[in-house]
Design an enzyme around this catalytic site. Structure first.
Site, PDB file in Angstrom:
ATOM      1  CE  LYS A  78      -4.442   1.103   0.444  1.00  0.00           C
ATOM      2  NZ  LYS A  78      -5.606   0.676   0.249  1.00  0.00           N
ATOM      3  N   GLY A 178     -20.882   6.893   5.271  1.00  0.00           N
ATOM      4  CA  GLY A 178     -19.819   7.391   4.197  1.00  0.00           C
ATOM      5  C   GLY A 178     -20.543   6.973   2.985  1.00  0.00           C
ATOM      6  N   GLY A 180     -19.373   7.567  -0.151  1.00  0.00           N
ATOM      7  CA  GLY A 180     -18.497   8.018  -1.245  1.00  0.00           C
ATOM      8  C   GLY A 180     -18.501   7.002  -2.424  1.00  0.00           C
ATOM      9  CB  VAL A 182     -17.330   1.853  -1.544  1.00  0.00           C
ATOM     10  CG1 VAL A 182     -17.632   0.546  -1.403  1.00  0.00           C
ATOM     11  CG2 VAL A 182     -15.849   1.711  -2.214  1.00  0.00           C
TER      12      VAL A 182
HETATM   13  P1  NAI Z   1     -14.397   8.085  -0.840  1.00  0.00           P
HETATM   14  O1  NAI Z   1     -13.431   8.912  -0.432  1.00  0.00           O
HETATM   15  O2  NAI Z   1     -14.818   8.058  -2.211  1.00  0.00           O
HETATM   16  O3  NAI Z   1     -15.584   8.114  -0.018  1.00  0.00           O
HETATM   17  C1  NAI Z   1     -15.767   8.267   1.369  1.00  0.00           C
HETATM   18  C2  NAI Z   1     -17.002   8.945   2.035  1.00  0.00           C
HETATM   19  O4  NAI Z   1     -16.983   8.994   3.264  1.00  0.00           O
HETATM   20  C3  NAI Z   1     -16.818  10.278   1.430  1.00  0.00           C
HETATM   21  O5  NAI Z   1     -18.243  10.571   1.078  1.00  0.00           O
HETATM   22  C4  NAI Z   1     -16.700  11.291   2.689  1.00  0.00           C
HETATM   23  O6  NAI Z   1     -17.327  12.474   2.437  1.00  0.00           O
HETATM   24  C5  NAI Z   1     -17.199  10.202   3.792  1.00  0.00           C
HETATM   25  N1  NAI Z   1     -16.748  10.572   5.082  1.00  0.00           N
HETATM   26  C6  NAI Z   1     -15.548  10.874   5.511  1.00  0.00           C
HETATM   27  N2  NAI Z   1     -15.411  11.062   7.022  1.00  0.00           N
HETATM   28  C7  NAI Z   1     -16.640  10.726   7.188  1.00  0.00           C
HETATM   29  C8  NAI Z   1     -17.247  10.658   8.574  1.00  0.00           C
HETATM   30  N3  NAI Z   1     -16.781  10.881   9.718  1.00  0.00           N
HETATM   31  N4  NAI Z   1     -18.694  10.342   8.794  1.00  0.00           N
HETATM   32  C9  NAI Z   1     -19.496  10.128   7.378  1.00  0.00           C
HETATM   33  N5  NAI Z   1     -18.837  10.263   6.258  1.00  0.00           N
HETATM   34  C10 NAI Z   1     -17.538  10.487   6.140  1.00  0.00           C
HETATM   35  O7  NAI Z   1     -13.674   6.651  -0.554  1.00  0.00           O
HETATM   36  P2  NAI Z   1     -14.230   4.990  -1.246  1.00  0.00           P
HETATM   37  O8  NAI Z   1     -13.393   4.695  -2.341  1.00  0.00           O
HETATM   38  O9  NAI Z   1     -15.849   5.137  -1.281  1.00  0.00           O
HETATM   39  O10 NAI Z   1     -13.682   4.212   0.193  1.00  0.00           O
HETATM   40  C11 NAI Z   1     -14.131   4.008   1.407  1.00  0.00           C
HETATM   41  C12 NAI Z   1     -13.735   3.241   2.242  1.00  0.00           C
HETATM   42  O11 NAI Z   1     -13.511   1.875   1.673  1.00  0.00           O
HETATM   43  C13 NAI Z   1     -12.112   3.459   2.682  1.00  0.00           C
HETATM   44  O12 NAI Z   1     -11.822   3.074   3.667  1.00  0.00           O
HETATM   45  C14 NAI Z   1     -11.405   2.744   1.502  1.00  0.00           C
HETATM   46  O13 NAI Z   1     -10.080   2.413   2.146  1.00  0.00           O
HETATM   47  C15 NAI Z   1     -12.313   1.273   1.493  1.00  0.00           C
HETATM   48  N6  NAI Z   1     -11.863   0.551   0.279  1.00  0.00           N
HETATM   49  C16 NAI Z   1     -12.526   1.037  -0.766  1.00  0.00           C
HETATM   50  C17 NAI Z   1     -12.072   0.297  -2.062  1.00  0.00           C
HETATM   51  C18 NAI Z   1     -12.569   0.971  -3.566  1.00  0.00           C
HETATM   52  O14 NAI Z   1     -12.770   0.070  -4.321  1.00  0.00           O
HETATM   53  N7  NAI Z   1     -12.765   2.258  -3.504  1.00  0.00           N
HETATM   54  C19 NAI Z   1     -11.609  -0.913  -2.033  1.00  0.00           C
HETATM   55  C20 NAI Z   1     -11.556  -1.506  -0.677  1.00  0.00           C
HETATM   56  C21 NAI Z   1     -11.558  -0.712   0.629  1.00  0.00           C
END
Ligand code: NAI
Length: 345
Positions: A78, A178, A180, A182
């Site tokens: 990573k 969250g 985001g 995912v």
């Molecule tokens: P992203 O950055 O697109 O989404 C994260 C979301 O969480 C954002 O909408 C943000 O505003 C929100 N957020 C941040 N702090 C917050 C809080 N305190 N309370 C509520 N919402 C909050 O990231 P993504 O890609 O969706 O990933 C989400 C998680 O899944 C991360 O931990 C990432 O490492 C993990 N992950 C993602 C993968 C992927 O394919 N994108 C694969 C495996 C794990």
């Protein structure tokens, strides 16, 4: 290692900086017994360097476990980039990052993670071949997030069946922390399956959209973990499950995408003591790495990858069967299972 609670030492850690672009990166290769370290690159405004180290080391170990349980021919790695303060040139930053990746000569393969995009990976691709997750004309590839969400969704299904005795998700209440890349796709899948959603995000635009599109109940970011629901899906950042939050949880099942949900390994015990079934993050969120790994090997084909991601549900069912025999918590059982695969490799 850095005084952190890691079960196995890392093979290699590269710390690289580039003054012109402002790059400060740390690439951690945890274990290459199964193949090169494969895992995303995170850009984050870390409080300090130690926080960045900690994140990279934990995340790369998680990737070793994730890739092993997903039966991929890759080890764990990573990268984290400390987000430069003020204005910066994104293209220059990722070009410099790519050179750091390239210097490892294939010991680490990068992809998208929190704070990075497929556009960033395109820049990386111009400077190193050790990258995946890139949209390709007429070929499989690109954003892994929908695949990650699908893996989490089938895990919720498997967990709801085994833990809550539910044969479908109709009326199941799920809190998503969250919305985001995912979390949003997960909300779509759950909504389509008839689940009732409670959501929180620091971005009010996303929660308003979820309310309009899915009829979701919106709560504050400080309320989501304790929401009165059947299932909690942490899909923001790590360490949301800790000694402060766990006593407040009302869900009986935790299944979400966020990496490193447990602040400490012992938090797995706290959850089990409260009778909450925790499905380990690196088991259920492997859909994205399955997608980028198949893309990287030129083996990607949409239906086959989705079928492979769907098989995460079988491993969830197996894990829940294993703990009945071993008496371990799901978190400890998954660690032991993954470690056995690394040893065997
Ligand atoms: P992203 O950055 O697109 O989404 C994260 C979301 O969480 C954002 O909408 C943000 O505003 C929100 N957020 C941040 N702090 C917050 C809080 N305190 N309370 C509520 N919402 C909050 O990231 P993504 O890609 O969706 O990933 C989400 C998680 O899944 C991360 O931990 C990432 O490492 C993990 N992950 C993602 C993968 C992927 O394919 N994108 C694969 C495996 C794990």
């Amino acid at each position: 290692f850095f005084g952190l609670p890691h079960q196995a030492p890392h093979e290699r850690v590269l710390i690289a900086a580039d003054e012109a672009s402002g790059l400060r990166t740390l690439i951690a290769v945890h274990n290459t017994a199964r193949g090169p370290g494969f895992g995303g690159c995170r850009v984050w405004a870390y409080e300090n360097d130690l926080a960045a180290h900690h994140d990279a080391l934990r995340l790369s170990q998680g990737m070793s476990y994730k890739n092993a349980l997903a039966n991929l021919p890759f080890g764990g790695g990573k990268a984290v980039i400390v987000k430069p303060k003020g204005e910066f040139n994104r293209e220059q930053l990722f070009a410099a990052f790519a050179r750091a990746v390239d210097s490892l000569q294939g010991a680490y393969i990068t992809a998208e993670d929190v704070g990075t995009t497929t556009a960033d990976m395109r820049v990386v691709q111009r400077h190193t071949k050790y990258v995946s997750g890139i949209p390709r004309e007429g070929a499989f590839g690109g954003d892994p997030s929908p695949k990650t969400a699908w893996g989490v969704f089938v895990s919720v299904q498997a967990g709801a069946k085994a833990v809550l005795g539910r044969s479908d998700l109709q009326g199941l209440t799920v809190a998503i922390q969250g919305l985001g890349a995912v979390g949003w796709h997960l909300a779509e899948f759950l909504h389509q399956a008839g689940a009732k959603l409670t959501v929180a995000d620091i971005d009010p635009g996303k929660t308003a959209k979820a309310q309009a599109q899915f009829g979701a109940t919106v709560v504050g970011v400080d309320q989501i973990l304790a929401a009165p629901v059947d299932v909690l899906a942490p899909c923001a950042l790590g360490a949301s499950l800790n000694a402060t939050t766990i006593p407040t949880l009302q869900a009986k099942l935790v299944c979400g995408a966020a990496n490193n949900q447990l602040a400490l390994p012992s938090d797995g015990n706290l959850l089990a003591d409260r009778g909450i079934a925790y499905l380990p993050d690196y088991l259920v969120n492997a859909g994205g790495i399955i997608s980028v790994a198949r893309e990287y090997r030129g083996e990607g084909e949409e239906q086959a990858v989705m079928a492979e991601v769907s098989r995460i549900a079988e491993r969830v069912t197996e894990l829940l069967a294993r703990i009945k025999v071993s008496g371990r918590t799901p978190a400890a059982e998954a660690d032991a299972w993954a470690q056995s695969l690394l040893v065997r490799a």
